[in-house]
Write an enzyme that holds these catalytic residues in place. Structure first.
Site, PDB file in Angstrom:
ATOM      1  N   CYS A 280      44.216  42.289 -11.071  1.00  0.00           N
ATOM      2  CA  CYS A 280      45.086  43.303 -10.007  1.00  0.00           C
ATOM      3  C   CYS A 280      46.564  44.177 -11.569  1.00  0.00           C
ATOM      4  O   CYS A 280      46.547  44.642 -10.823  1.00  0.00           O
ATOM      5  CB  CYS A 280      45.807  42.307  -9.357  1.00  0.00           C
ATOM      6  SG  CYS A 280      45.906  40.855  -9.304  1.00  0.00           S
ATOM      7  N   ASP A 329      35.758  44.696  -7.384  1.00  0.00           N
ATOM      8  CA  ASP A 329      37.779  44.819  -7.284  1.00  0.00           C
ATOM      9  C   ASP A 329      38.181  46.338  -7.018  1.00  0.00           C
ATOM     10  O   ASP A 329      37.273  46.747  -7.325  1.00  0.00           O
ATOM     11  CB  ASP A 329      38.616  44.407  -7.966  1.00  0.00           C
ATOM     12  CG  ASP A 329      38.840  42.497  -7.835  1.00  0.00           C
ATOM     13  OD1 ASP A 329      39.569  42.668  -6.524  1.00  0.00           O
ATOM     14  OD2 ASP A 329      39.792  42.571  -9.272  1.00  0.00           O
ATOM     15  N   HIS A 331      42.048  47.866  -6.602  1.00  0.00           N
ATOM     16  CA  HIS A 331      43.258  48.246  -5.696  1.00  0.00           C
ATOM     17  C   HIS A 331      43.930  49.400  -5.599  1.00  0.00           C
ATOM     18  O   HIS A 331      43.936  50.605  -6.543  1.00  0.00           O
ATOM     19  CB  HIS A 331      44.219  47.505  -7.003  1.00  0.00           C
ATOM     20  CG  HIS A 331      43.710  46.140  -7.298  1.00  0.00           C
ATOM     21  ND1 HIS A 331      42.522  45.793  -8.356  1.00  0.00           N
ATOM     22  CD2 HIS A 331      44.667  45.390  -6.464  1.00  0.00           C
ATOM     23  CE1 HIS A 331      42.712  44.532  -8.305  1.00  0.00           C
ATOM     24  NE2 HIS A 331      42.895  44.287  -7.640  1.00  0.00           N
ATOM     25  N   HIS A 458      44.481  44.590  -2.327  1.00  0.00           N
ATOM     26  CA  HIS A 458      43.348  44.448  -2.790  1.00  0.00           C
ATOM     27  C   HIS A 458      42.633  43.875  -1.779  1.00  0.00           C
ATOM     28  O   HIS A 458      42.640  43.934  -0.459  1.00  0.00           O
ATOM     29  CB  HIS A 458      44.092  42.889  -3.144  1.00  0.00           C
ATOM     30  CG  HIS A 458      45.274  42.272  -4.299  1.00  0.00           C
ATOM     31  ND1 HIS A 458      45.499  42.474  -5.736  1.00  0.00           N
ATOM     32  CD2 HIS A 458      46.569  43.154  -3.911  1.00  0.00           C
ATOM     33  CE1 HIS A 458      46.907  42.599  -5.962  1.00  0.00           C
ATOM     34  NE2 HIS A 458      47.624  43.092  -4.712  1.00  0.00           N
TER      35      HIS A 458
END
Length: 593
Positions: A280, A329, A331, A458
């Protein structure tokens, strides 16, 4: 008494019988710690005067049966803390537990017969005869640490299964056998997918076949996300500690990070670096590189960078618990009024991915933990947003709420997937974050020209790619769908003179992006076929004189005794291309019309 109460009382009572049996087998020097009931039985932890063996396990089980046949009475007693310390003065673990209690605490003990007493709240059976009808079986032994602290005593933990009836125990043992046969720690090395080495604990080596599997899954993931407007990025694996101080990880997560101390060896020095445990802060730095407008939002940055998290050695577990992994991931930077639509789209992506793999999914909401960052009002707003989203998708109350289980920077929705054995796996997660944008002073230019703070979402669908692949290995028992298989087609030329035709077949498969292997060795055809079957390749092509002359293939189909003969090569290749494009779960067992 309902079934849950039954299992609690009877399993916990059997744990006391186990402790009594171990003391009778190993002697009064035995230190007994705790013995709770668990999902499928119970366990008890001991510090033994000597190392235990599998033969001891059989002896203990026989001793338990002998104790039960004595039909001893169980007696409950209430005693003071002072009397409890005297009663258990030779049992150091019990003494420690007692000393942690208030001085005015009234404790309860249970005596089984005249010669065994345990510190316990209960309730328990009144006589051991009640346990004779319960179906149970000692399961295994393993190591454990007192109170989970690797710096404390290492104990021997003895596990047992326990169910109300023999039929239920038998069914559970069948389930366990199937689960053991699916164990990714066994199947993975057998299929040459991955390996571990003591020089890098908890850090998997991906072998050629495993890396093909990894990339097939990743290619599928990329295709879906590109269609939904995501941009893939990559960032440094190591960052100066200043980044982690700003993000809050230094205060909340430092013990789980691999650190590179500064020149003077001080981890608090300004020149200390840390290997990233999360992506992040890097995504935030990319967002900050230029001025953003409301017209740009939402901005979706996804990545599969390598991350590292320090784990206790006893907690490492194949691909399920590692220290190095890749997280899918994302973001997303967005305005508050975009949250509902964005979360809905993410849930659609999750449904598409999980359903393609033949797995169902459910969601759970996790709320503010004790070590939260930021102000409570901001948390309340975030939790309200997530609850409203789940209410709309599943209906009010049709999902679980895990109080206090959110991330330190925001509440989250956890996505749980069910596999072929009915086991649930926590894989994906969606976390709404109002804190990091505040910490990094993130801004965008609103429609009215003012500067406003975006929200960060997230999100991961697989979670850890490594862990997810471990789940897939066990779900499919290593026999992956065609589109996901590391090698989709094994090619067996019957004799060396058929190698040229095998090369022609291989070239056509390569151009069609079908993954294959050819065994050109001068050895028996059956031996070659056996080799590809070992790897659970979906199709094995057998090529001889007739196939070479007629430009056809003979196909052995995984999981069947059939052989499809005289299949035109181009027809087979088109069949493979179709299954790759459609991500089918089933193999074709007949030639398309």
């Amino acid at each position: 008494m309902d079934k849950e109460q039954f299992l609690h009382v009877y399993r916990h009572s059997l744990a006391h019988v186990l402790a009594k049996a171990v003391i009778e087998v190993f002697g009064k020097e035995t230190q007994y710690a705790i013995g709770p009931e668990i999902a499928d039985g119970f366990y008890y932890d001991f510090l033994l005067p000597r190392a235990a063996t599998n033969d001891d396990l059989k002896t203990i089980e026989e001793k338990m049966k002998e104790i039960l046949k004595r039909k001893e009475d169980w007696k409950r007693e209430e005693i003071s803390k002072k009397d409890a310390l005297e009663l258990f003065k030779n049992q150091k673990f019990k003494v420690e537990l007692i000393e942690d209690l208030p001085d005015d605490e009234i404790l309860t003990t249970y005596r089984t017969g005249d010669d065994f007493v345990d510190l316990c709240r209960g309730p328990h059976v009144e006589n051991s005869a009640a346990l004779l009808s319960v179906a149970w079986q000692l399961r295994s032994m393993s190591g454990s640490y007192w109170r989970g602290d690797e710096k404390r005593d290492q104990l021997t933990r003895i596990y047992a299964y326990a169910f109300p009836t023999k039929e239920e125990l038998k069914a559970h043992l069948a389930f366990i056998k199937d689960a053991q046969e699916r164990d990714h720690k066994k199947i993975g090395p057998q299929l040459d997918l991955f390996m571990f080495d003591e020089t890098a604990p908890g850090m998997p080596y991906w072998l050629p076949r495993g890396w093909k599997l990894f990339n097939a899954l990743l290619e599928f993931w990329r295709g879906i996300h590109e269609a939904h407007g995501y941009q893939e990025v990559s960032a440094p694996v190591i960052n100066n500690k200043r980044l982690w101080v700003t993000s809050g990880h230094w205060a909340h997560y430092k013990e789980n990070m691999f650190l590179i101390p500064g020149a003077d060896g001080d981890i608090e020095a300004d020149d200390t670096f840390a290997i990233k445990p999360m992506n992040c802060p890097n995504a935030i730095k990319i967002y900050q590189r230029k001025t953003r407008s409301y017209r740009d939002l939402p901005i979706r940055y996804n990545t599969v960078d390598v991350i590292h998290r320090k784990e206790k050695s006893g907690e490492l577990n194949g691909l399920f618990r590692v220290q190095l992994f890749r997280q899918d991931d994302d973001h997303t930077f967005l305005m508050e009024d975009q949250i509902a639509a964005e979360m809905g789209d993410i849930m659609d992506i999750a449904d598409e991915i999980y359903s393609t793999l033949g797995m169902s999914c459910k969601a759970e909401l996790s709320t503010r933990p004790d070590d939260f960052m930021g102000d409570i009002e901001t948390w309340n707003v975030a939790e309200k947003e997530l609850k409203a989203i789940l209410d709309r998708k599943y209906g009010e109350g049709n999902y679980e709420v895990n109080e206090g289980d959110g991330a330190f920077y925001g509440p989250k929705i956890d996505l749980k997937m069910k596999d072929a054995l009915g086991r649930e796996w926590q894989v994906g997660t969606l976390q709404l974050d109002f804190q990091l944008p505040q910490n990094f002073d993130l801004k965008y230019i609103a429609k009215d020209g003012s500067h406003k703070q975006p929200v960060v979402l997230h999100r991961a669908i697989f979670g850890s790619m490594e862990r997810f692949i471990g789940v897939l290995i066990e779900n499919f028992k290593g026999a992956f769908p065609f589109w996901l298989s590391p090698v989709q087609v094994g090619i067996v030329p019957i004799r060396p003179e058929h190698n040229d035709y095998a090369k022609k077949v291989a070239q056509k498969l390569f151009k069609s992006r079908v993954r294959f292997e050819v065994d050109y060795a001068d050895k028996n055809m059956r031996e070659k076929i056996k080799g590809f079957k070992h790897y659970k390749d979906p199709y094995i092509l057998v090529l001889g004189d007739k196939e070479a002359e007629e430009n056809t293939v003979s196909i052995n189909v995984r999981g069947t005794n059939e052989q499809l003969k005289d299949v035109p090569l181009d027809t087979f290749i088109e069949m493979c291309r179709t299954m790759n494009e459609e991500h089918s779960l089933e193999l074709m067992t007949k030639v398309p019309e």
